[in-house]
Write a protein that holds these residues in place. Structure first.
Motif, PDB file in Angstrom:
ATOM      1  N   VAL A   1       5.081   6.588  -7.629  1.00 41.38           N
ATOM      2  CA  VAL A   1       3.818   6.293  -6.962  1.00 41.38           C
ATOM      3  C   VAL A   1       4.094   5.194  -5.946  1.00 41.38           C
ATOM      4  O   VAL A   1       4.611   4.135  -6.299  1.00 41.38           O
ATOM      5  N   ILE A   2       3.777   5.449  -4.705  1.00 37.45           N
ATOM      6  CA  ILE A   2       3.925   4.439  -3.667  1.00 37.45           C
ATOM      7  C   ILE A   2       2.520   4.013  -3.272  1.00 37.45           C
ATOM      8  O   ILE A   2       1.723   4.827  -2.804  1.00 37.45           O
ATOM      9  N   ALA A   3       2.227   2.746  -3.507  1.00 39.33           N
ATOM     10  CA  ALA A   3       0.889   2.229  -3.211  1.00 39.33           C
ATOM     11  C   ALA A   3       1.015   0.847  -2.605  1.00 39.33           C
ATOM     12  O   ALA A   3       1.860   0.060  -3.031  1.00 39.33           O
ATOM     13  N   ALA A   4       0.206   0.572  -1.629  1.00 34.33           N
ATOM     14  CA  ALA A   4       0.183  -0.772  -1.056  1.00 34.33           C
ATOM     15  C   ALA A   4      -0.257  -1.740  -2.137  1.00 34.33           C
ATOM     16  O   ALA A   4      -1.293  -1.549  -2.772  1.00 34.33           O
ATOM     17  N   SER A   5       0.559  -2.752  -2.360  1.00 36.10           N
ATOM     18  CA  SER A   5       0.259  -3.660  -3.461  1.00 36.10           C
ATOM     19  C   SER A   5      -0.715  -4.758  -3.070  1.00 36.10           C
ATOM     20  O   SER A   5      -1.446  -5.251  -3.910  1.00 36.10           O
ATOM     21  N   GLY A   6      -0.708  -5.138  -1.778  1.00 37.88           N
ATOM     22  CA  GLY A   6      -1.479  -6.327  -1.444  1.00 37.88           C
ATOM     23  C   GLY A   6      -1.004  -7.413  -2.370  1.00 37.88           C
ATOM     24  O   GLY A   6       0.189  -7.658  -2.488  1.00 37.88           O
ATOM     25  N   MET A   7      -1.864  -8.008  -3.087  1.00 34.80           N
ATOM     26  CA  MET A   7      -1.495  -8.986  -4.111  1.00 34.80           C
ATOM     27  C   MET A   7      -1.921  -8.464  -5.484  1.00 34.80           C
ATOM     28  O   MET A   7      -2.116  -9.205  -6.414  1.00 34.80           O
ATOM     29  N   CYS A   8      -2.098  -7.143  -5.553  1.00 39.19           N
ATOM     30  CA  CYS A   8      -2.584  -6.464  -6.764  1.00 39.19           C
ATOM     31  C   CYS A   8      -3.990  -6.942  -7.113  1.00 39.19           C
ATOM     32  O   CYS A   8      -4.362  -7.029  -8.283  1.00 39.19           O
ATOM     33  N   ALA A   9      -4.757  -7.244  -6.092  1.00 38.13           N
ATOM     34  CA  ALA A   9      -6.092  -7.781  -6.294  1.00 38.13           C
ATOM     35  C   ALA A   9      -7.185  -6.746  -6.076  1.00 38.13           C
ATOM     36  O   ALA A   9      -8.337  -7.005  -6.358  1.00 38.13           O
ATOM     37  N   GLY A  10      -6.838  -5.584  -5.553  1.00 39.39           N
ATOM     38  CA  GLY A  10      -7.838  -4.564  -5.309  1.00 39.39           C
ATOM     39  C   GLY A  10      -7.187  -3.307  -4.790  1.00 39.39           C
ATOM     40  O   GLY A  10      -5.996  -3.285  -4.482  1.00 39.39           O
TER      41      GLY A  10
ATOM     42  N   ASN B   1      -5.775   0.521 -10.154  1.00 43.29           N
ATOM     43  CA  ASN B   1      -5.987   1.649 -11.066  1.00 43.29           C
ATOM     44  C   ASN B   1      -4.678   2.076 -11.718  1.00 43.29           C
ATOM     45  O   ASN B   1      -4.619   2.327 -12.924  1.00 43.29           O
ATOM     46  N   TYR B   2      -3.616   2.161 -10.907  1.00 41.83           N
ATOM     47  CA  TYR B   2      -2.306   2.537 -11.458  1.00 41.83           C
ATOM     48  C   TYR B   2      -1.816   1.492 -12.449  1.00 41.83           C
ATOM     49  O   TYR B   2      -1.294   1.830 -13.514  1.00 41.83           O
ATOM     50  N   LEU B   3      -1.963   0.232 -12.109  1.00 47.22           N
ATOM     51  CA  LEU B   3      -1.499  -0.825 -13.008  1.00 47.22           C
ATOM     52  C   LEU B   3      -2.251  -0.791 -14.337  1.00 47.22           C
ATOM     53  O   LEU B   3      -1.643  -0.882 -15.404  1.00 47.22           O
ATOM     54  N   LYS B   4      -3.569  -0.682 -14.277  1.00 47.39           N
ATOM     55  CA  LYS B   4      -4.356  -0.666 -15.511  1.00 47.39           C
ATOM     56  C   LYS B   4      -3.946   0.500 -16.405  1.00 47.39           C
ATOM     57  O   LYS B   4      -3.909   0.358 -17.627  1.00 47.39           O
ATOM     58  N   ALA B   5      -3.610   1.626 -15.807  1.00 46.57           N
ATOM     59  CA  ALA B   5      -3.263   2.816 -16.584  1.00 46.57           C
ATOM     60  C   ALA B   5      -1.826   2.810 -17.090  1.00 46.57           C
ATOM     61  O   ALA B   5      -1.539   3.403 -18.136  1.00 46.57           O
ATOM     62  N   LEU B   6      -0.919   2.128 -16.374  1.00 45.35           N
ATOM     63  CA  LEU B   6       0.507   2.310 -16.664  1.00 45.35           C
ATOM     64  C   LEU B   6       1.285   1.039 -16.994  1.00 45.35           C
ATOM     65  O   LEU B   6       2.420   1.131 -17.466  1.00 45.35           O
ATOM     66  N   ILE B   7       0.735  -0.135 -16.785  1.00 46.44           N
ATOM     67  CA  ILE B   7       1.508  -1.369 -16.947  1.00 46.44           C
ATOM     68  C   ILE B   7       1.907  -1.645 -18.395  1.00 46.44           C
ATOM     69  O   ILE B   7       2.906  -2.320 -18.657  1.00 46.44           O
TER      70      ILE B   7
ATOM     71  N   GLY C   1       7.234  -6.613  -1.382  1.00 46.46           N
ATOM     72  CA  GLY C   1       6.548  -7.568  -0.527  1.00 46.46           C
ATOM     73  C   GLY C   1       6.237  -8.838  -1.285  1.00 46.46           C
ATOM     74  O   GLY C   1       6.332  -8.900  -2.517  1.00 46.46           O
ATOM     75  N   TYR C   2       5.850  -9.831  -0.558  1.00 48.69           N
ATOM     76  CA  TYR C   2       5.523 -11.146  -1.097  1.00 48.69           C
ATOM     77  C   TYR C   2       4.272 -11.075  -1.967  1.00 48.69           C
ATOM     78  O   TYR C   2       3.319 -10.370  -1.642  1.00 48.69           O
ATOM     79  N   GLN C   3       4.279 -11.817  -3.057  1.00 47.08           N
ATOM     80  CA  GLN C   3       3.119 -11.926  -3.940  1.00 47.08           C
ATOM     81  C   GLN C   3       2.751 -13.409  -4.032  1.00 47.08           C
ATOM     82  O   GLN C   3       3.526 -14.221  -4.538  1.00 47.08           O
ATOM     83  N   ALA C   4       1.603 -13.763  -3.529  1.00 47.12           N
ATOM     84  CA  ALA C   4       1.192 -15.172  -3.451  1.00 47.12           C
ATOM     85  C   ALA C   4       0.867 -15.742  -4.820  1.00 47.12           C
ATOM     86  O   ALA C   4       0.411 -15.038  -5.724  1.00 47.12           O
ATOM     87  N   GLU C   5       1.093 -17.046  -4.932  1.00 44.31           N
ATOM     88  CA  GLU C   5       0.781 -17.771  -6.150  1.00 44.31           C
ATOM     89  C   GLU C   5      -0.708 -17.623  -6.462  1.00 44.31           C
ATOM     90  O   GLU C   5      -1.550 -17.642  -5.561  1.00 44.31           O
ATOM     91  N   GLY C   6      -1.033 -17.437  -7.737  1.00 43.02           N
ATOM     92  CA  GLY C   6      -2.421 -17.317  -8.153  1.00 43.02           C
ATOM     93  C   GLY C   6      -2.972 -15.903  -8.086  1.00 43.02           C
ATOM     94  O   GLY C   6      -4.157 -15.689  -8.310  1.00 43.02           O
TER      95      GLY C   6
END
Length: 144
Positions: A20-29, A34-40, A51-56
């Motif tokens: 699954v290739i999905a734009a992560s952003g900061m995993c905030a929306g 949806n993928y994370l909640k189902a598969l993490i 990509g960079y993941q900001a603190e917080g």
């Protein structure tokens, strides 16, 4: 959107191999959540950040605590990170401090104000200081 949710549920239910290739952003929306909640929590899952993941942010929490079987909160619910978490650096679309300074230095007409709105607090303060040294006091610099 319903087709997307059906796909997420199908992957979670069947455990069929998939990339699954999905734009992560900061995993905030967005769809990544949806993928994370189902598969993490599934040990067969691998999460690869490029990509960079900001603190917080949830993305940073996954990077930091995923290797320690930690947890992340997504939309108010705690998820144990059983997935393997990997990061490849060097693919960020963001300019570094040197690139930003070169950009500003190359401007024919210098801006009257620069607002630094993205990045970790220490990095923003360092950029502000470097811009101050480059431009002097005549340019307003702020970190809102």
């Amino acid at each position: 959107h319903q087709t997307h949710l059906d796909t997420v549920n199908y992957l979670a239910k069947t455990a069929r191999p998939a990339i699954v290739i999905a734009a992560s952003g900061m995993c905030a929306g967005g769809r990544i959540v949806n993928y994370l909640k189902a598969l993490i929590e599934d040990k067969r899952t691998d999460i690869l950040f490029v990509g960079y993941q900001a603190e917080g942010t949830a993305g940073r929490d996954i990077q930091t605590y995923g290797t320690r079987n930690g947890y992340v909160e997504l939309e108010g619910k705690r998820y144990t990170i059983n997935a393997a978490v990997h990061t490849i650096s060097g693919y960020s679309a963001h300019a570094g401090q040197e690139d930003l300074l070169n950009f500003v230095q190359g401007m024919k007409a210098k801006p009257s104000e620069i607002r630094i709105v993205h990045g970790d607090d220490d990095a923003k303060m360092a950029l502000k200081q470097a811009l101050r040294e480059l431009l002097g006091e005549e340019v307003g610099l702020s970190i809102p």
